[in-house]
Design a protein around this motif. Structure first.
Motif, mmCIF file in Angstrom:
data_model
loop_
_atom_site.group_PDB
_atom_site.id
_atom_site.type_symbol
_atom_site.label_atom_id
_atom_site.label_comp_id
_atom_site.label_asym_id
_atom_site.label_seq_id
_atom_site.Cartn_x
_atom_site.Cartn_y
_atom_site.Cartn_z
ATOM 1 N N UNK A 94 9.839 0.616 6.201
ATOM 2 C CA UNK A 94 8.749 1.656 6.916
ATOM 3 C C UNK A 94 9.333 2.051 8.478
ATOM 4 N N UNK A 95 9.852 0.904 9.156
ATOM 5 C CA UNK A 95 10.180 1.004 10.485
ATOM 6 C C UNK A 95 11.260 2.021 10.489
ATOM 7 N N UNK A 96 12.252 1.830 9.668
ATOM 8 C CA UNK A 96 13.516 2.996 9.637
ATOM 9 C C UNK A 96 12.937 4.395 9.391
ATOM 10 N N UNK A 97 12.101 4.512 8.514
ATOM 11 C CA UNK A 97 11.570 5.828 8.353
ATOM 12 C C UNK A 97 10.622 6.281 9.394
ATOM 13 N N UNK A 126 -0.735 -1.314 8.274
ATOM 14 C CA UNK A 126 -1.417 -1.701 9.374
ATOM 15 C C UNK A 126 -0.754 -2.608 9.991
ATOM 16 N N UNK A 127 0.203 -3.393 9.551
ATOM 17 C CA UNK A 127 1.157 -4.311 10.425
ATOM 18 C C UNK A 127 2.054 -3.759 11.432
ATOM 19 N N UNK A 128 2.250 -2.479 11.119
ATOM 20 C CA UNK A 128 3.194 -1.725 11.948
ATOM 21 C C UNK A 128 2.361 -0.573 13.019
ATOM 22 N N UNK A 129 1.021 -0.676 12.716
ATOM 23 C CA UNK A 129 0.301 0.258 13.487
ATOM 24 C C UNK A 129 -0.683 1.395 13.096
ATOM 25 N N UNK A 151 -3.062 6.830 9.917
ATOM 26 C CA UNK A 151 -2.480 7.623 10.942
ATOM 27 C C UNK A 151 -1.707 6.442 12.098
ATOM 28 N N UNK A 152 -0.752 6.808 12.530
ATOM 29 C CA UNK A 152 0.093 6.087 13.517
ATOM 30 C C UNK A 152 0.421 7.125 14.773
ATOM 31 N N UNK A 153 -0.295 6.474 15.814
ATOM 32 C CA UNK A 153 0.149 7.517 17.070
ATOM 33 C C UNK A 153 1.274 7.102 17.701
ATOM 34 N N UNK A 154 2.143 8.300 17.862
ATOM 35 C CA UNK A 154 3.531 8.084 18.485
ATOM 36 C C UNK A 154 3.402 7.767 20.083
#
Length: 154
Positions: A94-97, A126-129, A151-154
């Motif tokens: 997921x981080x790579x994505x 959720x762990x990634x934000x 949603x993930x805020x950039x």
């Protein structure tokens, strides 16, 4: 692992659609489980430039779909090869994505939807934000299922 994201080929789409089968309740994610999803996944025009094969040392390990929406929002969908799931690989994948989406689209927000039964994936998101934004029902795989929009805020 080092992940590479490249436009998905027809051969890769067919490999995923016909040969990737998940165990138990996760069989919900088999591409063949929904006729419409299968048709779209195998149609190179429908995939367009938004579907990517994810490889590691030229080995197909996942797929990633990114769709640019309005106002800098990119909606994503992803899948990891069945034999790699449930083994702690999801966070790195997921981080790579997310890094890929940042480099290609410069989004202000990344969104995704996940079936609510898939607590394994939700925990990683959720762990990634990623944060929960909505719950909705969707017809798929011949039935109606509950999904969580995140949603993930950039």
């Amino acid at each position: 692992m080092t992940y590479e994201f490249k436009k998905m080929t027809q051969e890769q789409a067919e490999e995923i659609a016909y040969n990737w089968h998940y165990d138990g309740e996760y069989s919900f994610y088999d591409i063949e489980a929904d006729e419409e999803d299968l048709e779209e996944f195998l149609d190179s025009q429908a995939r367009g430039d938004s579907s990517f094969a994810v490889t590691n040392d030229d080995e197909l390990i996942g797929f990633f779909r990114a769709s640019q929406k309005s106002d800098g929002i990119v909606d994503v969908g992803l899948g990891m090869r069945p034999d790699l799931t449930g083994k702690g690989n999801g966070l790195e994948f997921l981080k790579a994505g997310i890094e890929f989406v940042h480099s290609e689209y410069a989004p202000t927000k990344i969104t995704l939807a996940v079936a609510t039964f898939n607590q394994r994936a939700i925990k990683v998101y959720r762990k990634i934000g990623f944060e929960d934004t909505d719950i909705f029902m969707q017809d798929t795989n011949g039935d109606r299922y509950e999904f969580l929009k995140m949603a993930y805020e950039c």
